[in-house]
Design a protein around this motif. Structure first.
Motif, PDB file in Angstrom:
ATOM      1  N   GLU A  74      13.472  16.835  -7.507  1.00 43.18           N
ATOM      2  CA  GLU A  74      12.284  15.729  -7.862  1.00 43.18           C
ATOM      3  C   GLU A  74      11.202  16.017  -6.943  1.00 43.18           C
ATOM      4  OE1 GLU A  74      12.534  11.682  -6.708  1.00 43.18           O
ATOM      5  OE2 GLU A  74      14.128  12.030  -5.416  1.00 43.18           O
ATOM      6  N   ASP A  75      10.036  15.423  -7.329  1.00 48.49           N
ATOM      7  CA  ASP A  75       8.782  15.408  -6.572  1.00 48.49           C
ATOM      8  C   ASP A  75       8.796  14.638  -5.372  1.00 48.49           C
ATOM      9  OD1 ASP A  75       7.680  16.996  -8.629  1.00 48.49           O
ATOM     10  OD2 ASP A  75       6.116  15.710  -9.348  1.00 48.49           O
ATOM     11  N   VAL A  76       8.197  15.243  -4.424  1.00 50.93           N
ATOM     12  CA  VAL A  76       7.816  14.864  -2.890  1.00 50.93           C
ATOM     13  C   VAL A  76       6.520  14.452  -2.945  1.00 50.93           C
ATOM     14  CG1 VAL A  76       8.309  14.931  -0.357  1.00 50.93           C
ATOM     15  CG2 VAL A  76      10.004  15.909  -2.112  1.00 50.93           C
ATOM     16  N   LEU A  77       6.014  13.103  -2.587  1.00 47.19           N
ATOM     17  CA  LEU A  77       4.488  13.283  -2.339  1.00 47.19           C
ATOM     18  C   LEU A  77       4.213  13.128  -0.913  1.00 47.19           C
ATOM     19  CD1 LEU A  77       5.129  11.598  -4.922  1.00 47.19           C
ATOM     20  CD2 LEU A  77       3.789   9.745  -4.567  1.00 47.19           C
ATOM     21  N   VAL A  78       3.091  13.847  -0.725  1.00 42.11           N
ATOM     22  CA  VAL A  78       2.416  14.059   0.621  1.00 42.11           C
ATOM     23  C   VAL A  78       1.331  13.075   0.577  1.00 42.11           C
ATOM     24  CG1 VAL A  78       1.375  15.695   2.505  1.00 42.11           C
ATOM     25  CG2 VAL A  78       3.330  16.429   0.931  1.00 42.11           C
ATOM     26  N   LEU A  79       1.630  12.241   1.552  1.00 38.92           N
ATOM     27  CA  LEU A  79       0.197  11.127   1.754  1.00 38.92           C
ATOM     28  C   LEU A  79      -0.329  11.180   2.859  1.00 38.92           C
ATOM     29  CD1 LEU A  79       2.534   7.960   0.430  1.00 38.92           C
ATOM     30  CD2 LEU A  79       1.289   9.664  -0.829  1.00 38.92           C
ATOM     31  N   THR A  80      -1.777  10.945   2.786  1.00 41.29           N
ATOM     32  CA  THR A  80      -2.385  11.177   4.167  1.00 41.29           C
ATOM     33  C   THR A  80      -3.327  10.162   4.214  1.00 41.29           C
ATOM     34  OG1 THR A  80      -4.373  12.384   2.876  1.00 41.29           O
ATOM     35  CG2 THR A  80      -2.565  13.666   3.983  1.00 41.29           C
ATOM     36  N   ALA A  81      -4.075   9.900   5.322  1.00 43.14           N
ATOM     37  CA  ALA A  81      -4.967   8.900   5.650  1.00 43.14           C
ATOM     38  C   ALA A  81      -5.540   9.048   7.093  1.00 43.14           C
ATOM     39  CB  ALA A  81      -4.466   7.422   5.829  1.00 43.14           C
ATOM     40  N   PRO A  82      -6.816   8.535   7.157  1.00 38.37           N
ATOM     41  CA  PRO A  82      -7.644   8.768   8.480  1.00 38.37           C
ATOM     42  C   PRO A  82      -6.637   7.809   9.462  1.00 38.37           C
ATOM     43  CG  PRO A  82      -9.248   8.476   6.746  1.00 38.37           C
ATOM     44  CD  PRO A  82      -7.800   8.175   6.224  1.00 38.37           C
ATOM     45  N   LEU A  83      -6.423   8.369  10.723  1.00 42.12           N
ATOM     46  CA  LEU A  83      -5.469   7.522  11.626  1.00 42.12           C
ATOM     47  C   LEU A  83      -5.951   6.308  12.117  1.00 42.12           C
ATOM     48  CD1 LEU A  83      -2.946   9.056  14.054  1.00 42.12           C
ATOM     49  CD2 LEU A  83      -4.344   6.999  14.774  1.00 42.12           C
ATOM     50  N   VAL A  84      -5.579   5.294  11.936  1.00 46.74           N
ATOM     51  CA  VAL A  84      -6.152   3.962  12.524  1.00 46.74           C
ATOM     52  C   VAL A  84      -4.930   3.345  13.257  1.00 46.74           C
ATOM     53  CG1 VAL A  84      -6.969   1.336  11.936  1.00 46.74           C
ATOM     54  CG2 VAL A  84      -7.723   3.588  10.399  1.00 46.74           C
ATOM     55  N   PRO A  85      -5.169   3.208  14.577  1.00 44.50           N
ATOM     56  CA  PRO A  85      -3.909   2.864  15.147  1.00 44.50           C
ATOM     57  C   PRO A  85      -3.653   1.608  14.876  1.00 44.50           C
ATOM     58  CG  PRO A  85      -5.642   3.937  16.684  1.00 44.50           C
ATOM     59  CD  PRO A  85      -6.197   3.867  15.432  1.00 44.50           C
ATOM     60  N   ALA A 138       9.290  10.807  -4.774  1.00 45.85           N
ATOM     61  CA  ALA A 138       8.813   9.831  -5.705  1.00 45.85           C
ATOM     62  C   ALA A 138       9.621   8.812  -6.197  1.00 45.85           C
ATOM     63  CB  ALA A 138       8.361  10.876  -7.060  1.00 45.85           C
ATOM     64  N   SER A 139      10.928   8.790  -6.311  1.00 48.45           N
ATOM     65  CA  SER A 139      11.624   7.705  -6.611  1.00 48.45           C
ATOM     66  C   SER A 139      11.882   6.534  -5.673  1.00 48.45           C
ATOM     67  CB  SER A 139      13.041   8.368  -6.767  1.00 48.45           C
ATOM     68  OG  SER A 139      13.693   8.899  -5.564  1.00 48.45           O
ATOM     69  N   ASN A 140      11.376   6.643  -4.487  1.00 48.63           N
ATOM     70  CA  ASN A 140      11.487   5.816  -3.261  1.00 48.63           C
ATOM     71  C   ASN A 140      10.275   4.853  -3.460  1.00 48.63           C
ATOM     72  OD1 ASN A 140      11.884   4.267  -1.331  1.00 48.63           O
ATOM     73  ND2 ASN A 140      12.114   5.963   0.150  1.00 48.63           N
ATOM     74  N   ALA A 141      10.375   3.775  -4.354  1.00 41.04           N
ATOM     75  CA  ALA A 141       9.263   2.872  -4.562  1.00 41.04           C
ATOM     76  C   ALA A 141       8.995   1.871  -3.557  1.00 41.04           C
ATOM     77  CB  ALA A 141       9.689   2.194  -6.046  1.00 41.04           C
ATOM     78  N   PRO A 142      10.068   1.542  -2.678  1.00 39.08           N
ATOM     79  CA  PRO A 142       9.772   0.578  -1.570  1.00 39.08           C
ATOM     80  C   PRO A 142       8.737   1.339  -0.564  1.00 39.08           C
ATOM     81  CG  PRO A 142      12.032   0.312  -2.428  1.00 39.08           C
ATOM     82  CD  PRO A 142      11.507   1.313  -3.127  1.00 39.08           C
ATOM     83  N   ALA A 143       9.371   2.462  -0.443  1.00 37.53           N
ATOM     84  CA  ALA A 143       8.606   3.300   0.759  1.00 37.53           C
ATOM     85  C   ALA A 143       7.079   3.703   0.419  1.00 37.53           C
ATOM     86  CB  ALA A 143       9.315   4.655   1.015  1.00 37.53           C
ATOM     87  N   ARG A 144       6.979   3.876  -0.929  1.00 36.81           N
ATOM     88  CA  ARG A 144       5.747   4.175  -1.312  1.00 36.81           C
ATOM     89  C   ARG A 144       4.673   2.940  -1.615  1.00 36.81           C
ATOM     90  NH1 ARG A 144       6.085   7.425  -7.100  1.00 36.81           N
ATOM     91  NH2 ARG A 144       3.847   7.472  -6.870  1.00 36.81           N
ATOM     92  N   ALA A 145       5.218   1.623  -1.681  1.00 38.59           N
ATOM     93  CA  ALA A 145       4.376   0.416  -1.519  1.00 38.59           C
ATOM     94  C   ALA A 145       4.180   0.281  -0.231  1.00 38.59           C
ATOM     95  CB  ALA A 145       5.257  -0.641  -2.239  1.00 38.59           C
ATOM     96  N   LEU A 146       5.145   0.509   0.756  1.00 39.60           N
ATOM     97  CA  LEU A 146       4.855   0.245   2.239  1.00 39.60           C
ATOM     98  C   LEU A 146       3.401   1.382   2.666  1.00 39.60           C
ATOM     99  CD1 LEU A 146       5.427  -0.887   5.043  1.00 39.60           C
ATOM    100  CD2 LEU A 146       6.941   1.046   5.062  1.00 39.60           C
ATOM    101  N   TYR A 147       3.551   2.313   2.491  1.00 37.92           N
ATOM    102  CA  TYR A 147       2.542   3.394   2.814  1.00 37.92           C
ATOM    103  C   TYR A 147       1.561   3.074   2.027  1.00 37.92           C
ATOM    104  CZ  TYR A 147       6.681   5.810   4.604  1.00 37.92           C
ATOM    105  OH  TYR A 147       7.993   6.088   5.166  1.00 37.92           O
ATOM    106  N   ARG A 148       1.356   2.704   0.780  1.00 38.95           N
ATOM    107  CA  ARG A 148      -0.011   2.247   0.009  1.00 38.95           C
ATOM    108  C   ARG A 148      -0.537   1.196   0.757  1.00 38.95           C
ATOM    109  NH1 ARG A 148       2.072   2.155  -4.415  1.00 38.95           N
ATOM    110  NH2 ARG A 148       2.689  -0.135  -4.808  1.00 38.95           N
ATOM    111  N   ARG A 149       0.144   0.267   1.133  1.00 34.80           N
ATOM    112  CA  ARG A 149      -0.393  -1.016   1.831  1.00 34.80           C
ATOM    113  C   ARG A 149      -1.041  -0.538   3.339  1.00 34.80           C
ATOM    114  NH1 ARG A 149       4.464  -3.357   0.034  1.00 34.80           N
ATOM    115  NH2 ARG A 149       5.536  -3.505   2.300  1.00 34.80           N
ATOM    116  N   ALA A 150      -0.441   0.433   3.730  1.00 35.67           N
ATOM    117  CA  ALA A 150      -1.091   1.002   5.029  1.00 35.67           C
ATOM    118  C   ALA A 150      -2.183   2.066   4.717  1.00 35.67           C
ATOM    119  CB  ALA A 150       0.073   1.658   5.642  1.00 35.67           C
ATOM    120  N   GLY A 151      -2.543   1.927   3.514  1.00 39.06           N
ATOM    121  CA  GLY A 151      -3.644   2.845   3.247  1.00 39.06           C
ATOM    122  C   GLY A 151      -3.636   4.303   3.109  1.00 39.06           C
ATOM    123  N   HIS A 152      -2.327   4.883   2.880  1.00 38.87           N
ATOM    124  CA  HIS A 152      -2.131   6.088   2.405  1.00 38.87           C
ATOM    125  C   HIS A 152      -2.243   6.357   1.152  1.00 38.87           C
ATOM    126  CE1 HIS A 152       0.006   5.428   6.300  1.00 38.87           C
ATOM    127  NE2 HIS A 152      -0.191   6.854   6.464  1.00 38.87           N
TER     128      HIS A 152
END
Length: 249
Positions: A100-111, A222-236
């Motif tokens: 399955e697909d694995v998403l690589v997420l990035t963001a500027p680092l904000v402590p 891609a199938s890990n919806a809870p983790a994706r939501a967590l990371y999206r809220r963190a700005g990734h």
């Protein structure tokens, strides 16, 4: 902090990530990187397919298969982004199965802010940390500590209900150049929805900023919806995707 877009191309970011999660053995195949770590995690036990292997693709596929079979491992390849499409077709033609697909997420680092949850940081994982980290829901094999600790600037975060108790939340951070890689974020089932994943990630980002990181990356299926939501809220945001190909058993 900094720019809103990652300054690295797919292949360059994958090479940074490969230095942050290494097997115990590596060997180049042209621009490709063969990695073995006793079978613990796909990232540490697949050929990273970026660039030119220095030989025709069908021959490169055969060389990858022989290298892993010589180590008693199922041959695998990690194929990131559009640059890997020709190689992906060659692996597919040889009958290698697609994961399955694995998403690589990035963001500027904000402590992250300190919300009062006590998070322990250590340069090595103790038995409690290793017991709390569930890779794909499974307990860790004996080779895991060697892979997890194989980085020069690495930290292991843990939240314990009381001093000396087993952790109920863990995470791993590693700094490579000016990038922080976050991985192994795990929260015990009976401790979820208390903000503990956010707490360990915040502690790791503060540590990363103290060690010179300006950007953060992480990987999530891609199938890990809870983790994706967590990371999206963190700005990734999604930088690219990769998937594995596995040789027929």
């Amino acid at each position: 902090m900094g720019q809103s877009r990652s300054p690295l191309a797919v292949a360059d970011l994958e090479r940074v990530a490969a230095r942050g999660w290494r097997g115990t053995e590596e060997e180049p195949l042209g621009d490709w990187l063969l990695r073995a770590g006793g079978g613990f995690t796909g990232r540490a036990n697949t050929a990273l397919v970026t660039g030119d292997p220095g030989r025709p693709l069908p021959e490169a596929v055969g060389a990858v298969a022989a290298w892993y079979r010589g180590r008693g491992l199922r041959p695998g390849a990690a194929l990131p982004g559009a640059q890997a499409r020709p190689a992906d077709a060659a692996f597919a033609a040889a009958g290698w199965e697609r994961g399955e697909d694995v998403l690589v997420l990035t963001a500027p680092l904000v402590p992250g802010s300190d919300d009062g949850v006590p998070v322990e940081l250590s340069p090595t994982p103790d038995d409690g940390w290793l017991g709390a980290y569930r890779h794909l829901g499974n307990a860790l094999p004996p080779t895991a500590p060697a892979v997890l600790g194989n980085a020069p600037v690495v930290v292991f975060a843990a939240v314990r209900p009381e001093p000396g108790a087993a952790p109920v939340a863990v995470a791993r951070g590693v700094v490579t150049d000016d990038w922080l890689g976050v991985s192994a974020v795990t929260v015990a089932e009976d401790a979820r929805r208390r903000g503990l994943a956010t707490a360990v990630m915040a502690a790791v980002t503060r540590w990363g900023a103290d060690h010179g990181a300006r950007w953060v990356y992480l990987q999530v299926t891609a199938s890990n919806a809870p983790a994706r939501a967590l990371y999206r809220r963190a700005g990734h945001v999604e930088h690219h995707r990769y998937h594995y190909r596995w040789a027929p058993d």
